[in-house]
Design an enzyme around this catalytic site. Structure first.
Site, short mmCIF file in Angstrom:
data_model
loop_
_atom_site.label_atom_id
_atom_site.label_comp_id
_atom_site.label_asym_id
_atom_site.label_seq_id
_atom_site.Cartn_x
_atom_site.Cartn_y
_atom_site.Cartn_z
N ASP A 1 46.58 -1.68 13.81
CA ASP A 1 47.91 -1.20 13.47
C ASP A 1 48.29 -1.43 12.00
OD1 ASP A 1 48.29 -3.92 13.36
OD2 ASP A 1 49.56 -4.04 15.12
N SER B 1 50.00 -14.28 15.48
CA SER B 1 49.64 -13.09 16.25
C SER B 1 48.14 -12.89 16.37
CB SER B 1 50.28 -11.84 15.63
OG SER B 1 49.85 -11.67 14.29
N HIS C 1 46.73 -6.02 12.39
CA HIS C 1 45.88 -6.70 13.37
C HIS C 1 44.60 -5.91 13.62
CE1 HIS C 1 50.16 -7.64 14.24
NE2 HIS C 1 49.68 -8.87 14.13
#
Length: 383
Positions: free
Chosen positions: A348, A42, A351
């Site tokens: 968040d 991610s 990230h």
């Protein structure tokens, strides 16, 4: 003598770059990469996991793209700043079937990906089924099909959205993966057990580099893993850490120590690969140093407490993930944005914000934190 004294005042990494140039008498030539092929999780996924499963929701992406853009951030990721720096378009996700353009590369990264193949589903803990070996298989299929489709293209437009087959040898191959292998290990293994598995994880990453080399790839840009112990989500899961478990910045020491060991072995493996793949230019990038440097000096760099999270609802022991709704104390709560992500490091809890990603990118793209110490624009040159 004056110039030499000025060089001595520069940061160590940048000093080494300039020292090499001064001794050698000039800079290596720029590479003019026609394409980037990225493999990762991610931290560099530009829409893969969002295309394969449930789309990432607002307010993700709204800080730059004005809407969710398949990225786990309010805006751009480090891979986006890399593309900008190389004057290339943002990478289309390989798994995305709409609005794609692979003329300048493709992104095989997906959120939750690991180097080793996982033994759990994405619906349990968010671990992606697209591990590095699957990303490699996708790349090999992509490369083979590209050659056929390029030959069959009937006009310039059809060719423009496909990679030129000759560009695969000239492209930059980037890797940013390994964080989830450690995170998964923290859930299932003791530190000693996880440490014993690191060599196999590193070997599988090395095997991916070797496979691309056999296919003609020559330039590799490999990020190490970041300070996992500094992710604020750790505090969600461990409400009352013992004083000795965290450092002065609130980071969990044991997890960061494991990341440092992973990075040490990764760097050693990169050195071996250079000997085994004599035509390859392989750059090891110390993303850990950049990220920990930001976290440990957040206020002086214009950021708030590094453990502050911008997106989501986090009050005492109640947590609602960014972009989700939940009932808290009988009321529906939405995990929205803080509204000023530019001064926050964590978007968040896992990230980074676009602002933090840009800060890190500005430190690593110069080569000041790389081995060899060359900027990304010269990463096709063997050391």
């Amino acid at each position: 003598m004056v110039i030499w004294k000025q060089l001595m005042l520069l940061p160590c990494g940048l000093f080494l770059v300039l020292w090499v140039l001064r001794v050698s008498g000039g800079a290596p030539p720029s590479c003019s990469f026609p394409a980037i092929y990225n493999f990762g999780d991610s931290n560099s996924d530009t829409g893969g996991i969002s295309a394969a499963f449930e789309p990432i929701r607002a307010p993700y992406g709204e800080g730059f793209f004005g809407k969710p853009a398949g990225r786990d951030s309010d805006g751009r990721l480090i891979i986006d700043f890399m593309a900008e720096h190389l004057k290339l378009p943002y990478l289309s996700a390989y798994l995305n079937s709409l609005g794609i353009n692979f003329g300048n590369g493709a992104n095989f990264a997906t959120g939750g990906s690991t180097i080793r193949r996982p033994n759990e589903t994405i619906f349990e803990f968010g671990i992606s089924p697209f591990s590095l070996d699957i990303q490699m298989a996708q790349f090999l299929q992509f490369k083979a099909r590209t050659a056929d489709l390029y030959r069959q293209a009937k006009n310039p437009f059809e060719r423009s959205i496909l990679p030129n087959p000759q560009d695969f040898e000239k492209a930059l191959y980037t890797f940013d993966i390994g964080q989830n292998d450690l995170s998964l290990g923290f859930r299932k293994l003791s530190f000693d057990q996880l440490r014993a598995q690191i060599p196999d994880i590193i070997n599988q990453l090395a095997a991916a580099v070797q496979r691309i080399y056999v296919q003609g790839g020559r330039a590799f840009w490999i990020h190490n893993t970041g300070p996992i112990g500094c992710l604020p989500i750790n505090l969600f899961n461990n409400r009352n850490p013992a004083p000795g478990d965290v450092d002065e910045h609130g980071c969990f020491k044991g997890q960061n120590d494991m990341a440092i060991e992973f990075n040490r072995q990764l760097k050693d493996e990169v050195m071996k690969l250079r000997a085994e793949l004599p035509q390859a230019a392989i750059t090891y990038v110390d993303a850990y140093a950049a990220k920990y440097g930001l976290i440990s000096n957040a206020k002086n760099e214009g950021f708030k407490d590094p453990m502050k999270v911008c997106c989501g609802y986090h009050v005492k022991y109640d947590h609602v993930w960014c972009g989700n709704k939940a009932t808290v104390n009988g009321k529906e709560v939405f995990g929205g944005s803080c509204g000023n992500a530019s001064s926050v490091i964590s978007w968040d809890g896992v990230h980074y914000t676009q602002a933090a990603n840009q800060w890190v990118a500005n430190r690593i793209l110069t080569g000041a934190l790389s081995n060899p110490p060359i900027p990304i624009t010269q990463a096709c040159n063997r050391s």
